[in-house]
Design a protein around this motif. Sequence first.
Motif, short mmCIF file in Angstrom:
data_model
loop_
_atom_site.label_atom_id
_atom_site.label_comp_id
_atom_site.label_asym_id
_atom_site.label_seq_id
_atom_site.Cartn_x
_atom_site.Cartn_y
_atom_site.Cartn_z
N LYS A 26 0.81 -1.23 0.00
CA LYS A 26 0.00 0.00 0.00
C LYS A 26 0.84 1.28 0.00
N LYS A 27 2.11 1.17 -0.42
CA LYS A 27 2.96 2.34 -0.60
C LYS A 27 3.17 2.54 -2.09
N VAL A 28 3.86 3.62 -2.46
CA VAL A 28 4.17 3.81 -3.87
C VAL A 28 5.15 2.72 -4.27
N VAL A 29 4.83 2.03 -5.35
CA VAL A 29 5.57 0.85 -5.78
C VAL A 29 7.06 1.15 -5.98
N GLU A 30 7.89 0.22 -5.51
CA GLU A 30 9.34 0.30 -5.70
C GLU A 30 9.75 -0.88 -6.58
N ASN A 31 10.50 -0.63 -7.64
CA ASN A 31 10.87 -1.66 -8.60
C ASN A 31 9.60 -2.37 -9.11
N PRO A 32 8.73 -1.62 -9.81
CA PRO A 32 7.41 -2.14 -10.17
C PRO A 32 7.43 -3.41 -11.02
N MET A 33 6.53 -4.32 -10.68
CA MET A 33 6.31 -5.54 -11.45
C MET A 33 4.80 -5.71 -11.61
N PHE A 34 4.36 -6.02 -12.83
CA PHE A 34 2.95 -6.33 -13.04
C PHE A 34 2.69 -7.75 -12.58
N VAL A 35 1.51 -7.96 -11.96
CA VAL A 35 1.15 -9.27 -11.44
C VAL A 35 0.80 -10.22 -12.57
N GLY A 36 0.15 -9.75 -13.59
CA GLY A 36 -0.27 -10.58 -14.72
C GLY A 36 -0.87 -9.69 -15.78
N ASP A 37 -1.76 -10.26 -16.57
CA ASP A 37 -2.39 -9.47 -17.63
C ASP A 37 -3.35 -8.42 -17.09
N CYS A 38 -3.75 -8.53 -15.82
CA CYS A 38 -4.65 -7.55 -15.21
C CYS A 38 -3.95 -6.20 -15.02
N GLU A 39 -2.64 -6.21 -15.06
CA GLU A 39 -1.81 -5.01 -14.94
C GLU A 39 -1.89 -4.32 -13.58
N HIS A 40 -2.31 -5.05 -12.55
CA HIS A 40 -2.11 -4.53 -11.19
C HIS A 40 -0.62 -4.71 -10.90
N PHE A 41 -0.06 -3.81 -10.11
CA PHE A 41 1.37 -3.96 -9.87
C PHE A 41 1.72 -4.00 -8.40
N VAL A 42 2.89 -4.60 -8.15
CA VAL A 42 3.44 -4.76 -6.82
C VAL A 42 4.91 -4.36 -6.86
N CYS A 43 5.48 -4.16 -5.67
CA CYS A 43 6.92 -3.90 -5.58
C CYS A 43 7.66 -5.18 -5.92
N GLY A 44 8.74 -5.05 -6.67
CA GLY A 44 9.62 -6.19 -6.87
C GLY A 44 10.27 -6.49 -5.53
N GLY A 45 10.73 -7.68 -5.31
CA GLY A 45 11.36 -8.03 -4.03
C GLY A 45 10.36 -8.71 -3.11
N ASP A 46 10.34 -8.31 -1.84
CA ASP A 46 9.56 -9.01 -0.82
C ASP A 46 8.05 -8.99 -1.07
N CYS A 47 7.53 -7.97 -1.72
CA CYS A 47 6.08 -7.93 -1.98
C CYS A 47 5.66 -9.05 -2.93
N LEU A 48 6.60 -9.57 -3.71
CA LEU A 48 6.29 -10.67 -4.64
C LEU A 48 6.22 -12.02 -3.94
N ASN A 49 6.85 -12.13 -2.78
CA ASN A 49 6.93 -13.42 -2.09
C ASN A 49 5.56 -13.98 -1.74
N GLY A 50 5.35 -15.21 -2.12
CA GLY A 50 4.14 -15.92 -1.75
C GLY A 50 2.90 -15.59 -2.58
N ILE A 51 3.00 -14.71 -3.55
CA ILE A 51 1.82 -14.37 -4.36
C ILE A 51 1.54 -15.49 -5.34
N GLN A 52 0.29 -15.99 -5.32
CA GLN A 52 -0.12 -17.03 -6.27
C GLN A 52 -1.21 -16.49 -7.19
N GLN A 53 -1.93 -15.49 -6.67
CA GLN A 53 -3.00 -14.86 -7.42
C GLN A 53 -2.93 -13.37 -7.15
N CYS A 54 -3.43 -12.58 -8.06
CA CYS A 54 -3.43 -11.13 -7.86
C CYS A 54 -4.17 -10.81 -6.56
#
Length: 187
Positions: A26-54
Amino acid sequence: MEGMGYDIAIFQSREAAQFYICIVCKKVVENPMFVGDCEHFVCGGDCLNGIQQCPHNGCNENFRSRKPNPGFLRLYNALPVRCGHCNEWNGVLGELSTHHNSCARFPVPCENQGCQQKRNREDMNRLHSHLCKQKIDLCPHCRVTVATSSLNEHLKRCERDAVLCNHLGCNGRVTPNGLAAHQKYEV
């Protein structure tokens, strides 16, 4: 945690920064990565850990990270920001990490092995790194490297500082602190 977003307060236009909020931290994204074709984004790094679905509410997109397109990154990196540590530097987001590499107020870890402290660069260089209990010193007698916090204990038993025990013809070498106990045992 690494890569857990930027505080929105460093952005000169909070309205523009709102578009780039990570759906995990819920902060401004750091090292942005899109989750999938939905184009929601998360921070690269720890925010990606454990994500299986948007993780965005109502989105069922399966996780497949991908980097944003160059146009997105150009706009993202051009967001005007100020340094949240020194409050003196103003620039764009794409140059913030370069500024942090020299910012006197940016928190840096102590370089002494085993020390977990973080201080601003200015205090670390000026004070902490010299007073740190994990700083490595050389024993003035045997030249072994020892953490500052252990130097006094090392000096009590340093082989190089040993004295000759001539009690009852012993002629053994003993550390000064252990001489009395050694002589007592020899009797």
